[in-house]
Design an enzyme around this catalytic site. Structure first.
Site, PDB file in Angstrom:
ATOM      1  N   LYS A 130      40.051  34.651  43.361  1.00 51.13           N
ATOM      2  CA  LYS A 130      39.637  35.992  43.779  1.00 51.13           C
ATOM      3  C   LYS A 130      39.989  36.109  45.255  1.00 51.13           C
ATOM      4  CE  LYS A 130      37.282  39.931  43.220  1.00 51.13           C
ATOM      5  NZ  LYS A 130      37.558  40.951  42.190  1.00 51.13           N
ATOM      6  N   GLU A 134      42.486  37.605  40.272  1.00 48.84           N
ATOM      7  CA  GLU A 134      41.799  38.876  40.014  1.00 48.84           C
ATOM      8  C   GLU A 134      41.765  39.720  41.274  1.00 48.84           C
ATOM      9  OE1 GLU A 134      37.531  40.916  38.947  1.00 48.84           O
ATOM     10  OE2 GLU A 134      37.715  38.735  38.751  1.00 48.84           O
ATOM     11  N   GLY A 181      39.341  47.322  29.191  1.00 46.44           N
ATOM     12  CA  GLY A 181      38.295  46.411  29.636  1.00 46.44           C
ATOM     13  C   GLY A 181      36.997  46.506  28.868  1.00 46.44           C
TER      14      GLY A 181
END
Length: 244
Positions: free
Chosen positions: A54, A126, A187
């Site tokens: 991340k 991500e 999602g």
């Protein structure tokens, strides 16, 4: 957007994912973390060494909470790396500015990710917010990081009203930058889709998956089952699309 069909395709015999895959979205709160966790869970279940990065976490104070904590809980993957964190729920550039701190250096982040790649079969990155959210005052984005890493981008989107324009623009932005789209994943596909969800169609980009809404509340075993059903064969699952 092609409506997910009932049933599932046979389990894929082999899955070949790129060594680095960027997971971005059409906006914020579209399910990027759940999709990242789903791809990670399936890859780990095949015996792959998976790492999740991340680059910037925003909207969380210092501490153990954050998107990577969700990914670890759902997928069981422990190789996770957060490169910067800013407490305000803003774009990475704005959150850094408000915090009075320097923004993430994406070139330096690319070097770190390449080092992580040495000990992993698959590195998932991500992003924060949508594809073109600013990471620094120069306007660099997660798309620029994908270019530095020569990595394809998996686009996470919503199924409802407004998704057609957002998804088409995101795919067009990838094409303009000569970045490969690894597919489009919904999602959070509702248990009872309405007319907009059932009628939407994204021309030229078949769905790579649709994760059932509420999957993030499942235990690890249940999530693995949901990930397998919600992602297509190219990502290690059994999801298929149809026109019913």
């Amino acid at each position: 957007m092609t409506q997910p069909a009932l049933g599932a395709a046979p389990a894929p015999r082999s899955v070949v994912l790129p060594p680095v895959l960027v997971v971005s979205g059409t906006g914020t709160e579209v399910g990027k973390t759940v999709v990242t966790a789903a791809v990670a869970a399936l890859a780990a279940s095949r015996g792959q060494r998976v790492a999740v990065v991340k680059p910037v976490q925003t909207g969380e104070p210092p501490g153990p909470a954050g998107d990577l904590a969700v990914t670890r809980r759902l997928s069981g993957v422990r190789r996770t790396h957060e490169l910067a964190r800013f407490p305000d729920p803003l774009s990475p550039e704005a959150a850094a500015r408000v915090a009075g701190r320097p923004p993430l250096d994406l070139a330096a982040a690319a070097v770190v990710i390449k080092q992580v790649q040495l000990e992993a079969d698959l590195v998932l990155i991500e992003g924060a917010g949508g594809l073109l959210v600013r990471y620094d005052p120069a306007g660099r984005t997660i798309a620029d990081l994908a270019v530095m890493l020569d990595a394809p981008v998996l686009v996470v989107t919503t199924p409802g009203l407004g998704t057609l324009n957002h998804t088409a623009l995101t795919l067009e932005a990838l094409s303009t930058r000569r970045l490969a789209a690894a597919g489009v994943v919904i999602g959070a596909w509702p248990a009872e889709p309405g007319l907009a969800e059932r009628a939407n169609l994204i021309a030229g980009q078949p769905l790579a998956g649709a994760i059932a809404a509420g999957a993030a509340r499942l235990d690890r075993a249940g999530f693995l089952t949901a990930a397998r059903a919600g992602l297509g064969p190219a990502l290690g699952g059994t999801f298929r699309t149809g026109t019913n």
